[in-house]
Design a protein around this motif. Structure first.
Motif, PDB file in Angstrom:
ATOM      1  N   PRO A   1      -4.064  14.213   2.976  1.00 43.16           N
ATOM      2  CA  PRO A   1      -3.395  15.104   2.018  1.00 43.16           C
ATOM      3  C   PRO A   1      -1.884  15.185   2.263  1.00 43.16           C
ATOM      4  O   PRO A   1      -1.428  14.972   3.382  1.00 43.16           O
ATOM      5  CB  PRO A   1      -4.045  16.472   2.274  1.00 43.16           C
ATOM      6  CG  PRO A   1      -4.930  16.327   3.432  1.00 43.16           C
ATOM      7  CD  PRO A   1      -4.978  14.897   3.856  1.00 43.16           C
ATOM      8  N   GLY A   2      -1.109  15.448   1.209  1.00 43.86           N
ATOM      9  CA  GLY A   2       0.307  15.803   1.334  1.00 43.86           C
ATOM     10  C   GLY A   2       1.244  14.678   1.724  1.00 43.86           C
ATOM     11  O   GLY A   2       2.263  14.937   2.371  1.00 43.86           O
ATOM     12  N   VAL A   3       0.903  13.433   1.368  1.00 48.34           N
ATOM     13  CA  VAL A   3       1.781  12.314   1.727  1.00 48.34           C
ATOM     14  C   VAL A   3       2.111  11.448   0.518  1.00 48.34           C
ATOM     15  O   VAL A   3       1.435  11.515  -0.509  1.00 48.34           O
ATOM     16  CB  VAL A   3       1.128  11.430   2.821  1.00 48.34           C
ATOM     17  CG1 VAL A   3       0.848  12.226   4.090  1.00 48.34           C
ATOM     18  CG2 VAL A   3      -0.136  10.747   2.308  1.00 48.34           C
ATOM     19  N   VAL A   4       3.157  10.627   0.686  1.00 46.34           N
ATOM     20  CA  VAL A   4       3.495   9.572  -0.265  1.00 46.34           C
ATOM     21  C   VAL A   4       3.057   8.259   0.374  1.00 46.34           C
ATOM     22  O   VAL A   4       3.367   8.010   1.539  1.00 46.34           O
ATOM     23  CB  VAL A   4       5.009   9.517  -0.566  1.00 46.34           C
ATOM     24  CG1 VAL A   4       5.354   8.308  -1.437  1.00 46.34           C
ATOM     25  CG2 VAL A   4       5.480  10.801  -1.230  1.00 46.34           C
ATOM     26  N   ALA A   5       2.308   7.456  -0.374  1.00 45.40           N
ATOM     27  CA  ALA A   5       1.838   6.163   0.139  1.00 45.40           C
ATOM     28  C   ALA A   5       2.053   5.125  -0.949  1.00 45.40           C
ATOM     29  O   ALA A   5       1.882   5.428  -2.127  1.00 45.40           O
ATOM     30  CB  ALA A   5       0.353   6.241   0.505  1.00 45.40           C
ATOM     31  N   TYR A   6       2.474   3.949  -0.560  1.00 44.63           N
ATOM     32  CA  TYR A   6       2.593   2.871  -1.534  1.00 44.63           C
ATOM     33  C   TYR A   6       2.526   1.513  -0.853  1.00 44.63           C
ATOM     34  O   TYR A   6       2.545   1.406   0.367  1.00 44.63           O
ATOM     35  CB  TYR A   6       3.854   2.988  -2.379  1.00 44.63           C
ATOM     36  CG  TYR A   6       5.155   3.144  -1.645  1.00 44.63           C
ATOM     37  CD1 TYR A   6       5.835   4.345  -1.711  1.00 44.63           C
ATOM     38  CD2 TYR A   6       5.715   2.130  -0.893  1.00 44.63           C
ATOM     39  CE1 TYR A   6       7.040   4.533  -1.046  1.00 44.63           C
ATOM     40  CE2 TYR A   6       6.913   2.292  -0.226  1.00 44.63           C
ATOM     41  CZ  TYR A   6       7.577   3.504  -0.312  1.00 44.63           C
ATOM     42  OH  TYR A   6       8.773   3.680   0.348  1.00 44.63           O
ATOM     43  N   GLY A   7       2.450   0.463  -1.714  1.00 42.60           N
ATOM     44  CA  GLY A   7       2.419  -0.914  -1.228  1.00 42.60           C
ATOM     45  C   GLY A   7       1.050  -1.534  -1.370  1.00 42.60           C
ATOM     46  O   GLY A   7       0.094  -0.911  -1.810  1.00 42.60           O
ATOM     47  N   VAL A   8       0.979  -2.849  -1.024  1.00 42.83           N
ATOM     48  CA  VAL A   8      -0.268  -3.619  -1.056  1.00 42.83           C
ATOM     49  C   VAL A   8      -0.480  -4.203   0.338  1.00 42.83           C
ATOM     50  O   VAL A   8       0.251  -5.138   0.700  1.00 42.83           O
ATOM     51  CB  VAL A   8      -0.183  -4.758  -2.096  1.00 42.83           C
ATOM     52  CG1 VAL A   8      -1.495  -5.533  -2.132  1.00 42.83           C
ATOM     53  CG2 VAL A   8       0.145  -4.217  -3.485  1.00 42.83           C
ATOM     54  N   PRO A   9      -1.388  -3.653   1.152  1.00 40.73           N
ATOM     55  CA  PRO A   9      -2.126  -2.425   0.912  1.00 40.73           C
ATOM     56  C   PRO A   9      -1.264  -1.190   1.070  1.00 40.73           C
ATOM     57  O   PRO A   9      -0.228  -1.236   1.739  1.00 40.73           O
ATOM     58  CB  PRO A   9      -3.193  -2.477   2.009  1.00 40.73           C
ATOM     59  CG  PRO A   9      -2.528  -3.174   3.142  1.00 40.73           C
ATOM     60  CD  PRO A   9      -1.680  -4.214   2.490  1.00 40.73           C
TER      61      PRO A   9
ATOM     62  N   GLY B   1       2.138   5.372  -4.949  1.00 43.48           N
ATOM     63  CA  GLY B   1       3.205   4.683  -5.668  1.00 43.48           C
ATOM     64  C   GLY B   1       2.687   3.680  -6.682  1.00 43.48           C
ATOM     65  O   GLY B   1       1.591   3.137  -6.536  1.00 43.48           O
ATOM     66  N   ALA B   2       3.512   3.421  -7.704  1.00 43.14           N
ATOM     67  CA  ALA B   2       3.178   2.454  -8.749  1.00 43.14           C
ATOM     68  C   ALA B   2       2.852   1.093  -8.143  1.00 43.14           C
ATOM     69  O   ALA B   2       3.482   0.670  -7.163  1.00 43.14           O
ATOM     70  CB  ALA B   2       4.344   2.317  -9.711  1.00 43.14           C
ATOM     71  N   GLY B   3       1.827   0.421  -8.688  1.00 38.64           N
ATOM     72  CA  GLY B   3       1.481  -0.943  -8.283  1.00 38.64           C
ATOM     73  C   GLY B   3       0.763  -1.065  -6.945  1.00 38.64           C
ATOM     74  O   GLY B   3       0.479  -2.175  -6.493  1.00 38.64           O
ATOM     75  N   SER B   4       0.450   0.070  -6.314  1.00 39.11           N
ATOM     76  CA  SER B   4      -0.196   0.029  -5.001  1.00 39.11           C
ATOM     77  C   SER B   4      -1.662  -0.379  -5.108  1.00 39.11           C
ATOM     78  O   SER B   4      -2.286  -0.214  -6.153  1.00 39.11           O
ATOM     79  CB  SER B   4      -0.130   1.430  -4.353  1.00 39.11           C
ATOM     80  OG  SER B   4       1.198   1.846  -4.206  1.00 39.11           O
ATOM     81  N   VAL B   5      -2.192  -0.891  -3.964  1.00 38.74           N
ATOM     82  CA  VAL B   5      -3.637  -1.100  -3.838  1.00 38.74           C
ATOM     83  C   VAL B   5      -4.082  -0.251  -2.649  1.00 38.74           C
ATOM     84  O   VAL B   5      -3.668  -0.501  -1.510  1.00 38.74           O
ATOM     85  CB  VAL B   5      -4.001  -2.583  -3.632  1.00 38.74           C
ATOM     86  CG1 VAL B   5      -5.508  -2.743  -3.434  1.00 38.74           C
ATOM     87  CG2 VAL B   5      -3.537  -3.421  -4.820  1.00 38.74           C
ATOM     88  N   VAL B   6      -4.897   0.764  -2.934  1.00 41.38           N
ATOM     89  CA  VAL B   6      -5.331   1.702  -1.893  1.00 41.38           C
ATOM     90  C   VAL B   6      -6.644   1.202  -1.304  1.00 41.38           C
ATOM     91  O   VAL B   6      -7.672   1.188  -1.985  1.00 41.38           O
ATOM     92  CB  VAL B   6      -5.489   3.132  -2.457  1.00 41.38           C
ATOM     93  CG1 VAL B   6      -5.855   4.104  -1.338  1.00 41.38           C
ATOM     94  CG2 VAL B   6      -4.210   3.578  -3.161  1.00 41.38           C
TER      95      VAL B   6
END
Ligand SMILES: CC(C)(COP(=O)(O)OP(=O)(O)OC[C@H]1O[C@@H](n2cnc3c(N)ncnc32)[C@H](O)[C@@H]1OP(=O)(O)O)[C@@H](O)C(=O)NCCC(=O)NCCS
Length: 71
Positions: free
Chosen positions: A56-64, A45-50
């Motif tokens: 594989p095959g997932v949506v991830a977002y946020g900080v962290p 996702g936009a603005g995330s820090v990984v």
């Protein structure tokens, strides 16, 4: 390592040595830290820090960034 069909959007920072799998989308302004692997087809996702590897095959977002659902 950058796989085929990777979409890196404006303002993304990929730090150091990372493995970005085939078909990954990295949203605007996201940061991917050194030594991170993002699995095939995943969406960051936009603005995330990984800070940890993303499967594989997932949506991830946020900080962290956290995995929130399958794609
Ligand atoms: C992550 C993304 C793919 C959508 O994921 P989604 O699971 O469908 O998210 P939704 O839109 O249903 O939102 C669900 C919740 O997650 C939050 N959310 C969505 N994207 C987020 C992000 N990047 N960071 C933090 N929170 C986010 C929403 O605010 C919403 O919160 P709420 O439940 O408290 O209302 C999308 O929001 C995104 O960031 N896409 C990247 C877009 C981009 O950079 N495009 C480039 C164009 S140049």
């Amino acid at each position: 390592m950058l796989g085929d069909y990777v979409s890196i959007n404006p303002g993304v920072t990929v730090s150091g040595v990372c493995r970005i799998g085939r078909g990954v989308t990295i949203g605007s302004g996201a940061t991917v830290l050194d030594q991170i692997t993002i699995g095939e087809g995943s969406v960051i996702g936009a603005g995330s820090v990984v800070t940890k590897d993303i499967p594989p095959g997932v949506v991830a977002y946020g900080v962290p960034a956290k995995v929130v659902r399958p794609c």
